[in-house]
Design a protein around this motif. Sequence first.
Motif, short mmCIF file in Angstrom:
data_model
loop_
_atom_site.label_atom_id
_atom_site.label_comp_id
_atom_site.label_asym_id
_atom_site.label_seq_id
_atom_site.Cartn_x
_atom_site.Cartn_y
_atom_site.Cartn_z
N ARG A 1 0.40 -6.40 -30.66
CA ARG A 1 1.60 -7.45 -30.76
C ARG A 1 1.91 -7.75 -29.20
O ARG A 1 2.73 -8.95 -28.99
CB ARG A 1 2.67 -6.92 -31.47
CG ARG A 1 4.14 -7.73 -31.42
CD ARG A 1 5.11 -7.00 -32.38
NE ARG A 1 6.37 -7.71 -32.50
CZ ARG A 1 7.17 -7.90 -33.42
NH1 ARG A 1 7.17 -6.81 -34.28
NH2 ARG A 1 8.28 -8.51 -33.31
N TYR B 1 5.98 -11.78 -36.30
CA TYR B 1 6.08 -12.23 -35.03
C TYR B 1 4.87 -13.51 -35.05
O TYR B 1 4.08 -13.44 -35.80
CB TYR B 1 5.80 -11.35 -33.88
CG TYR B 1 4.36 -10.77 -33.63
CD1 TYR B 1 3.13 -11.41 -33.37
CD2 TYR B 1 4.20 -9.60 -34.62
CE1 TYR B 1 1.96 -10.88 -33.52
CE2 TYR B 1 2.96 -9.03 -34.85
CZ TYR B 1 1.90 -9.55 -34.21
OH TYR B 1 0.57 -8.85 -34.42
N GLU C 1 12.73 -12.48 -34.84
CA GLU C 1 12.11 -11.57 -33.71
C GLU C 1 13.03 -11.83 -32.49
O GLU C 1 12.76 -10.72 -31.67
CB GLU C 1 10.63 -12.57 -33.32
CG GLU C 1 9.67 -11.61 -32.40
CD GLU C 1 8.57 -12.40 -32.20
OE1 GLU C 1 7.87 -11.68 -31.25
OE2 GLU C 1 8.41 -13.53 -32.32
#
Length: 219
Positions: A23, A187, A217
Amino acid sequence: MDNFEADWLRFHPNSQPVGHLLREAEGWNLTRFHFLPNDRRLAADHDELRAVLERFNRVATATLGEDAPCWLVILQSPNQDRRLGQRLERIKSRYSLTPGWSFFNPVDNLSYQACAGEITWRTDGFNRLLLHVYQTELWDVMWMNKETGAVFRPYDAGADISQPTPNDLIARIASFYGWMPTDGRGYIHFNAAQMATAKFQVTKPCAEAIQKVIAAEKR
C-alpha cells in the motif's frame, strides 16, 4: 541478481516485494478489495468461505490473466517460527520456489529472502495456498505477471492488486467496486506520471464507491 529480482525491479524500481507494505509503494496503480460483508475477516459458514475463495480467484484472474506466466513469491525471515518454516519448506517444494533475492527492509527492521518460482496462473489452481492465507497461516504471498508486472497479493479475506496502467486499474475497479472496503482500510493509488495522460469513465455507482474509499482514506 536473480531472474525474479530482475523482473521485479524492471516493473517496480526502488521497491521491495513485501506484501503488507504494498500500500505504501510509490508510482504504482494499486487498490484493495475485501470479500466479506461489513469488512469481516472470517466467513460465517462454509457457503461464505466458498464465496471468498471464488472471489479470490475472480480478482486474481482479472488481475493476472488466465494461463498467464507469473512469478509466485513468498518471503522468509529470521524471526519466523519453526512451524511456519516447515510450512514454507513444503510450499517451496510443491511449487519449485528457489531462494534468491535477500534484502533488508527498514520499515519492518527485518532482513528477508524472497523465494520465487515460475508458474502459470489458472483459476482454482492455487486454492490450497489461498486457504492458507485466509487462515492466516501464511502472509505476504504474491503473484506477479511476468509480462506486465501486475501483482495479486491476497490477505485473509481480501486482496491488494496492482495494474500496469491507471486505465487497467479502473477497469478492475469497475468490475469489483462493490468489494472495496468501507472502513478506511481501502485505498486507490495511481502512478502520477501515467495519470497525466489517462482518460476514463465509470458508472455513477462505481464513481460513488471510489469517492467513499478516497474520503475514508483521508480521514
